[in-house]
Enzyme design. Structure first.
Site, PDB file in Angstrom:
ATOM      1  N   GLU A  86      47.266 100.073 -30.930  1.00 26.66           N
ATOM      2  CA  GLU A  86      47.246  99.816 -29.485  1.00 26.66           C
ATOM      3  C   GLU A  86      46.837  98.410 -29.073  1.00 26.66           C
ATOM      4  O   GLU A  86      45.775  98.203 -28.467  1.00 26.66           O
ATOM      5  CB  GLU A  86      46.299 100.819 -28.806  1.00 26.66           C
TER       6      GLU A  86
ATOM      7  N   GLU B 229      48.682 109.719 -31.765  1.00 25.38           N
ATOM      8  CA  GLU B 229      47.574 110.248 -30.954  1.00 25.38           C
ATOM      9  C   GLU B 229      48.155 111.010 -29.772  1.00 25.38           C
ATOM     10  O   GLU B 229      49.197 110.624 -29.221  1.00 25.38           O
ATOM     11  CB  GLU B 229      46.670 109.134 -30.386  1.00 25.38           C
TER      12      GLU B 229
HETATM   13  C1  BGP Z   1      43.155 105.508 -27.520  1.00 24.88           C
HETATM   14  C2  BGP Z   1      42.405 104.977 -28.727  1.00 24.88           C
HETATM   15  C3  BGP Z   1      41.462 105.950 -29.347  1.00 24.88           C
HETATM   16  C4  BGP Z   1      40.764 106.871 -28.350  1.00 24.88           C
HETATM   17  C5  BGP Z   1      41.698 107.401 -27.275  1.00 24.88           C
HETATM   18  C6  BGP Z   1      41.006 108.137 -26.166  1.00 24.88           C
HETATM   19  O1  BGP Z   1      43.466 104.447 -26.680  1.00 24.88           O
HETATM   20  O2  BGP Z   1      43.298 104.558 -29.722  1.00 24.88           O
HETATM   21  O3  BGP Z   1      40.591 105.237 -30.157  1.00 24.88           O
HETATM   22  O4  BGP Z   1      39.606 106.332 -27.903  1.00 24.88           O
HETATM   23  O5  BGP Z   1      42.447 106.364 -26.697  1.00 24.88           O
HETATM   24  O6  BGP Z   1      40.479 107.227 -25.255  1.00 24.88           O
HETATM   25  P1  BGP Z   1      39.127 107.446 -24.485  1.00 24.88           P
HETATM   26  O7  BGP Z   1      38.110 107.655 -25.541  1.00 24.88           O
HETATM   27  O8  BGP Z   1      38.923 106.223 -23.691  1.00 24.88           O
HETATM   28  O9  BGP Z   1      39.335 108.641 -23.643  1.00 24.88           O
END
Ligand code: BGP
Length: 472
Positions: A164, A377
């Site tokens: 990302e 993800e």
């Molecule tokens: C993505 C990242 C993850 C994780 C996820 C959830 O952007 O790759 O590492 O953190 O988001 O985000 P958040 O924890 O801000 O809800």
């Protein structure tokens, strides 16, 4: 026809800083997040990843749970500063040993590792020398990547370089919410370019090692991006145009360099004209062109609805050299994200829109062809209810089953989706939201020595995997 192919990978994902803890153990060097999260006012109630889920010390127990869940693959990241405490130079053998043990334990249960080399935890030493704004960081990354390929690729066939870019560059260099906390679109574009250079150098090294027979036969290397489809807020031509601009900045700018080996031309011209960035050095174009990914990883959480920004509503205005330095990548003031009045939202205001996953996958296929895709993800951040000691996360089950259905729809329409890695395997640190925003199949009792407890979604996902997705 069955919804998922027989060799579909059923996984789950984590990232080193969010799960490992042991931040200063066994020779690990500090990362930018170790330092940043200890500065007052940077994270939710001062939370940090010093302990996180303590996965570093409980790895065997966690992998046994992955096996019980039935996972056939696990996506994790390597903490660069565990391998090179100072970012480059001397290798820390204890760090290599941890990942060797993790990989061997996974393989003993037939769980295929998928490694992310960079999930935002740059060694602080490299940040002190300029971080991603310095080209030398791209060289250091290539050295780190090669060290990991040499150490692990005899057992690991799925690699991604970066996670990302839009988030760690956007927050690191524009909103200033992530380290190094800068607010400059021009500096963001230069740092982002160095990430693409670093990626291409790592891909080149990977291919060379494949030729030399150092990498397990079917090894593939890719890049992980946010998948954020944009929908115009209305049928008005201004909103349609604003949506095309949002696509250009948030999608094409970040996908084209790794999937087509070039930047979107028009945007590049405007960026260089108005911001003076990114600057290239001789050979960069060739490097990008020759090192296109084998696959793309897509992280999907939400879509955004886009409207024109009446304050400054034409793209062309920027070509006249007017200052627009306040915006995301320099162009944000040309459009805005608006709330969908009919939308369903999470407690953190992320729109729940499963169909966007099908739409986004099909847009990637339309622009980049038949590239293999992994959903690296997808998940629901939620404060899970605990009822009579049980974690009843029905909302997560609902979210994931609808998104899996959306993936099945994309497969039915011809997309080559090869695996699903929900975020996250276990409850872990949310970068800016601490431990209150949970994503895992496994709960961690932070008041009882980080004891692991299976949630209701654990049993659900186990059944999904057992049936290869046919029970959805
Ligand atoms: C993505 C990242 C993850 C994780 C996820 C959830 O952007 O790759 O590492 O953190 O988001 O985000 P958040 O924890 O801000 O809800």
């Amino acid at each position: 026809m069955q919804p998922f192919p027989n060799n579909f990978l059923w996984g789950a994902a984590t990232a080193a800083y969010q799960v490992e803890g042991a931040h200063d153990v066994d020779g690990k060097g500090p990362s930018i997040w170790d330092i940043y999260s200890h500065q007052p006012g940077t994270t939710y109630q001062g939370t940090n990843g010093d302990v996180a889920a303590d996965h570093y010390h409980r790895m065997e127990e966690d992998v046994a749970l992955m096996a019980e869940l039935g996972m056939s693959s696990y996506r994790f990241s390597i903490a660069w500063a565990r391998i090179f405490p100072e970012g480059r130079g001397k290798v820390n053998a204890a760090g290599v040993d941890f990942y060797n043990r993790l990989i061997d334990t996974l393989l003993s249960y037939n769980i295929q590792p998928m490694i992310t080399l960079y999930h935002w935890d740059l060694p602080q030493r490299l940040q002190d020398e300029g971080g991603w704004e310095s080209r030398a960081t791209a060289e250091a990354f290539a050295e780190y990547a090669m060290t990991c390929f040499l150490a692990f690729s005899d057992r690991v066939s799925l690699w991604s370089t970066f996670n990302e870019t839009v988030v760690f560059i956007g927050h690191g260099y524009i909103t200033g919410l992530h380290p190094p906390g800068v607010n400059s679109p021009a500096r963001a574009l230069q740092a982002c370019h160095h990430v693409f250079v670093a990626h291409a150098k790592a891909v080149a090294a990977f291919r060379q090692m494949q030729c030399d027979g150092n990498i397990r036969g079917k090894g593939m290397i890719g890049f992980v991006n946010v998948l954020q489809p944009h929908t115009p807020a209305s049928t008005m031509s201004e909103d349609q145009k604003a949506t095309r601009i949002a696509d250009g900045i948030y999608t094409h700018w970040l996908y084209d360099p790794v999937l087509k080996g070039e930047y979107p031309k028009e945007l590049l011209e405007i960026a260089q004209l108005t911001l003076g960035a990114p600057e290239f050095v001789k050979g960069d174009e060739k490097l990008l062109k020759e090192n296109i990914c084998d696959f793309i990883g897509l992280n999907y959480y939400k879509r955004e609805m886009v409207a024109a920004n009446p304050q400054q509503s034409t793209f062309e205005m920027n070509t006249s050299g007017q200052s627009n330095s306040a915006g995301e990548f320099g162009f944000k003031d040309l459009f805005k994200f608006v709330r969908n009045p009919e939308g369903e939202y999470t407690d953190w205001d992320w729109e729940i829109y499963p169909q966007g996953l099908t739409e986004g996958i099909m847009q990637i296929k339309a622009r980049y062809g038949d590239i293999p895709i992994y959903i690296t993800e997808n998940g629901l951040g939620y404060k899970d209810p605990i009822i009579d000691g049980k974690i009843i996360d029905d909302a997560r089950i609902d979210y994931l089953s609808r998104h899996l259905q959306a993936i099945a729809d994309a497969i039915a329409q011809g997309a080559d989706v090869r695996g699903f890695y929900p975020w996250s395997f276990i409850d872990l640190l949310s970068w800016l939201n601490g431990y209150q925003k949970q994503y895992g199949f496994v709960y961690i009792d932070r008041h009882d020595y980080l004891k692991r407890k299976k949630k209701k979604s654990f049993d659900w996902y186990q059944r999904v995997i057992q049936s290869n997705g046919t029970i959805l």
